[in-house]
Motif scaffolding. Structure first.
Motif, short mmCIF file in Angstrom:
data_model
loop_
_atom_site.label_atom_id
_atom_site.label_comp_id
_atom_site.label_asym_id
_atom_site.label_seq_id
_atom_site.Cartn_x
_atom_site.Cartn_y
_atom_site.Cartn_z
N GLY A 1 -63.60 71.04 -37.14
CA GLY A 1 -63.84 69.43 -37.33
C GLY A 1 -62.46 69.18 -37.95
N GLY A 2 -61.15 69.21 -37.46
CA GLY A 2 -59.82 69.38 -37.89
C GLY A 2 -59.82 69.13 -39.37
N GLU A 3 -59.12 67.95 -39.63
CA GLU A 3 -59.00 67.56 -41.29
C GLU A 3 -60.84 67.93 -42.71
N ALA A 4 -61.28 67.90 -41.38
CA ALA A 4 -62.84 67.98 -41.72
C ALA A 4 -63.52 68.96 -42.16
N ASP A 5 -62.32 70.57 -41.88
CA ASP A 5 -63.20 71.94 -42.16
C ASP A 5 -62.00 72.61 -42.51
N ASP A 6 -60.28 71.98 -42.52
CA ASP A 6 -59.43 72.37 -42.34
C ASP A 6 -58.96 73.76 -43.59
N ARG A 7 -60.01 73.48 -44.60
CA ARG A 7 -59.56 74.48 -45.40
C ARG A 7 -60.64 74.75 -46.06
N ALA A 8 -60.33 75.87 -46.80
CA ALA A 8 -61.62 77.20 -47.20
C ALA A 8 -60.92 78.13 -48.74
N LEU A 9 -62.11 78.49 -49.71
CA LEU A 9 -61.21 79.08 -50.91
C LEU A 9 -62.29 79.92 -50.65
N LEU A 10 -61.55 81.61 -50.41
CA LEU A 10 -62.07 82.85 -49.76
C LEU A 10 -61.65 83.23 -51.32
N PHE A 11 -62.63 84.83 -51.43
CA PHE A 11 -63.07 86.22 -52.10
C PHE A 11 -62.58 87.01 -51.84
N CYS A 12 -61.67 87.52 -51.56
CA CYS A 12 -61.11 89.06 -51.44
C CYS A 12 -61.92 90.11 -51.99
N ASP A 13 -62.07 91.17 -51.85
CA ASP A 13 -62.61 91.39 -52.60
C ASP A 13 -62.88 93.34 -51.86
N ASP A 14 -62.27 94.52 -51.86
CA ASP A 14 -62.14 95.97 -50.77
C ASP A 14 -63.20 96.06 -49.84
N ALA A 15 -64.19 95.68 -50.36
CA ALA A 15 -65.79 96.81 -50.02
C ALA A 15 -66.27 95.65 -49.23
N LEU A 16 -66.15 93.89 -49.69
CA LEU A 16 -66.54 92.95 -49.20
C LEU A 16 -65.62 92.13 -48.01
N GLY A 17 -64.31 92.67 -48.20
CA GLY A 17 -63.43 91.56 -47.47
C GLY A 17 -63.58 90.79 -47.88
N CYS A 18 -62.92 88.89 -46.90
CA CYS A 18 -62.75 87.63 -47.83
C CYS A 18 -63.88 87.05 -47.27
N GLN A 19 -64.59 86.32 -48.27
CA GLN A 19 -65.48 85.48 -48.15
C GLN A 19 -65.52 84.31 -48.72
N PRO A 20 -65.94 83.05 -47.98
CA PRO A 20 -65.82 81.95 -48.04
C PRO A 20 -66.85 81.85 -48.72
N VAL A 21 -66.11 80.53 -49.96
CA VAL A 21 -66.80 80.70 -51.86
C VAL A 21 -66.81 78.64 -51.14
N ILE A 22 -65.97 78.29 -51.09
CA ILE A 22 -66.58 76.86 -50.19
C ILE A 22 -65.42 76.35 -49.59
N ARG A 23 -65.42 75.48 -48.30
CA ARG A 23 -65.35 74.83 -47.57
C ARG A 23 -65.68 73.80 -47.90
N LYS A 24 -64.66 72.97 -46.86
CA LYS A 24 -64.40 71.16 -46.45
C LYS A 24 -66.09 71.69 -45.65
N GLY A 25 -66.26 70.01 -45.30
CA GLY A 25 -67.41 70.41 -44.30
C GLY A 25 -68.75 71.16 -44.56
N ASP A 26 -69.14 71.89 -46.19
CA ASP A 26 -70.10 72.54 -46.31
C ASP A 26 -71.29 71.44 -47.02
N ALA A 27 -72.38 71.86 -47.09
CA ALA A 27 -73.81 71.37 -47.12
C ALA A 27 -73.99 71.37 -48.84
N LEU A 28 -73.97 71.05 -49.34
CA LEU A 28 -74.13 70.79 -51.20
C LEU A 28 -75.29 69.42 -51.77
N LEU A 29 -75.74 69.97 -52.11
CA LEU A 29 -76.95 69.09 -52.90
C LEU A 29 -76.61 67.66 -51.73
N GLY A 30 -77.62 68.12 -50.83
CA GLY A 30 -77.56 67.17 -50.08
C GLY A 30 -76.46 66.17 -49.35
#
Length: 590
Positions: free
Chosen positions: A427-456
């Motif tokens: 998506g270019g600038e529409a999905d080029d940024r993400a906030l990641l939570f990194c944990d030894d057991a789970l690896g890095c998982q997205p908290v939120i990303r540009k382009g995510d659906a939220l609250l309709g």
């Protein structure tokens, strides 16, 4: 009593069939919980959203400051309102919120604790994507005119903030306060008399607030600047400009000095031109100073202290320093434990790049980046080095490559919050940024990303409070990995959200919902308890049927990414769940 019996009987029937349907709890702002759908990770809960109502009905939310967070999952933030009783005189608030309840700490127009003035926020707003848009029903002059103060919050639920005050003589001053929804405490007012003569002027602060309700303030005292430890009971100096250091004839320069606090009320002072010190009532104690001997593994003398500086709740410090010995300049990361400096990692300037300290926690783990050509994030735990960049170098969703990253927070579990910018995404600038939570057991998982659906709608931007990985007082990510952030949606709404790295109903934070979580609900059922670990998933301050239902709907589910998620519970597990619910019923009747 019959009403309670009816609802618990219904919960039992649902548990017996394992065909549970969770009704999302409603927050004070009118928004609800977004449960995981199997394609994502974690649970996102909305604390407040634009056009939601204040709990007292006096105003609707228009805009928010960046939230801060404590270990109980309570979020502190300020909000602009519209449609209030007194228009511009009461349309700014400072709040403490969870996913199910909002508490007012301060409303604009409220009297100061001493009665000599009222709180009035500045009538301006900084430009940026989160500025309220003057369009539609909000375009009148009675809304979103406040430059809101940002607040920090401690584990007692008390928030610290600075605010403009208009006194009885209509003079404008600035003050620093703390509050938890009850009476406010005044820590300082501009022009306040200083001990021994003179007056104080506020230059900066408050920053984070510790669990002793203390915060650090940068003050001017008749032309001499200094950092002070402020509480409702005392105001004492930490370090002042031109203060002599313990040896070598050096003096502190406030312009190059930073101060960090811990929950024990201790302060560490870091001057990049002089060294690192522990502040006491009697003065400064040297941890590492210019021309001191570096540890033997490094060799030579300390010649410069970099900007990286960490201080934990065990009174241990971490720092970045250069040293000179044997005709060569070196640079490394060091820790100071009980007054003894120890080398953590060594990087010579003629190699790929010196190491930059990014985080330091109570477990003694050090977080740093290395290599100027391609920054790499490492965590050091004793002799073990973990390359965290390998976990987030590829976007968790979609295609692309890492372009840049910034460490936002680092907790005592060794979990890291990273803000990542990607190139070459679909998506270019529409999905080029993400906030990641990194944990030894789970690896890095997205908290939120540009382009995510939220609250309709769709996420177009997100913001966090200032990075805080080097200070172990929670700010953006707490001790169990929860994250607070401000989100801008494509439909021009803003929201304050709380993300938890697991499934709704997982009270023991083992990333799965099972009998142990049901047991926690049973033990705490009906109790006025707060926090995810106490099974108050809705955040309304009591463990109730809604929290029991959260366990039921997600029973047997794992927070692991798609493909690793737990299967639907077997009939035997359903029977155990039913017995557990009956146990809750017995406890409630008792």
């Amino acid at each position: 009593m019959l009403r309670i019996h009816h609802h618990i009987s219904r919960a039992c029937a649902l548990a017996l069939t394992c065909g549970l349907v969770l009704v999302a709890p409603t927050t004070a702002s009118g928004a609800g919980t977004q449960p995981p759908d199997g394609s994502g990770f974690g649970t996102t809960q909305v604390v407040a959203v634009r056009y939601g109502h204040m709990p007292d009905g006096n105003g609707e939310f228009v805009s928010f400051t960046r939230p801060t967070l404590n270990d109980l999952g309570q979020v502190a933030f300020s909000a602009n309102l519209r449609g209030t009783d007194l228009n511009n005189l009461d349309n700014g608030v400072i709040l403490r919120g969870t996913a199910g309840a909002i508490t007012t700490i301060l409303r604009e127009g409220q009297a100061t604790p001493d009665g000599d003035g009222t709180f009035q926020f500045l009538n301006s707003f900084p430009p940026g994507p989160f500025s309220p848009q003057p369009a539609g029903p909000e375009s009148d002059s009675t809304t979103f005119l406040n430059k809101l103060p940002e607040a920090s919050i401690n584990n007692l639920g008390r928030a610290a903030f600075a605010s403009r005050v208009i006194d009885a003589a209509t003079n404008e001053t600035q003050g620093v306060y703390t509050g938890d929804g009850g009476a406010l405490d005044e820590l300082l007012r501009d022009g306040q008399a200083a001990p021994g003569g003179g007056a104080f002027g506020l230059l900066a602060g408050p920053g984070v607030i510790n669990d002793l309700n203390q915060t650090a303030l940068l003050l001017d005292r008749d032309g001499r600047r200094g950092w002070y430890l402020a509480s409702a009971d005392a105001l004492r100096p930490i370090v002042e400009d031109n203060q002599p250091t313990p040896h070598c004839g050096d003096t502190i320069a406030i312009d190059t000095t930073a101060v960090l606090l811990n929950h024990a009320g201790q302060a560490a002072v870091h001057d990049t031109q002089v060294g690192l010190f522990f502040a006491t009532h009697g003065g400064l104690i040297t941890l590492a100073q210019l021309d001191d001997l570096a540890p033997p593994e490094a060799g030579g003398l300390f010649t410069f202290f970099g900007p990286g500086f960490g201080f934990n709740n065990l009174s241990h410090a971490a720092f970045d320093a250069e040293f000179f010995g044997d005709g060569a300049v070196g640079r490394g990361l060091f820790t100071n434990v009980l007054g003894q400096n120890e080398l953590v990692v060594l990087a010579f300037q003629d190699q790929a790049g010196a190491s930059d300290l990014q985080g330091f926690n109570d477990a003694g783990q050090v977080l740093f980046t290395a290599s100027k050509q391609q920054p790499t994030l490492f965590r050091v735990d004793g002799d073990a080095f973990v390359n965290l960049s390998e976990q987030f170098s590829t976007p968790p969703v979609g295609e692309g490559a890492i372009k840049d990253f910034q460490v936002e927070d680092f907790n005592h579990r060794g979990q890291v919050l990273v803000d990542v910018l990607y190139s070459g995404t679909p998506g270019g600038e529409a999905d080029d940024r993400a906030l990641l939570f990194c944990d030894d057991a789970l690896g890095c998982q997205p908290v939120i990303r540009k382009g995510d659906a939220l609250l309709g709608s769709t996420v177009v931007a997100f913001e966090l409070a200032e990075p805080n990985a080097l200070n172990n007082l929670s700010n953006t990510m707490n001790a169990i990995g929860q994250v607070a952030l401000r989100v801008l949606l494509a439909d021009n709404r803003q929201a304050v959200v709380l993300w938890t790295p697991t499934v709704l109903g997982d009270a023991d934070m083992d990333y799965a919902v099972g009998l142990s979580d049901l047991d926690i609900v049973g033990r705490n059922f009906g109790q006025p308890l707060t926090g995810w670990r106490n099974a108050d998933f809705t955040g309304d301050g009591v463990v109730s049927l809604a929290d029991l239902n959260a366990v039921g709907v997600n029973f047997g589910r794992s927070a692991l990414p798609a493909g690793d998620a737990a299967a639907v519970p077997e009939p035997a597990a359903c029977a155990l769940l039913a017995l557990g619910v009956l146990g809750v019923l017995r406890r409630r009747r008792a």
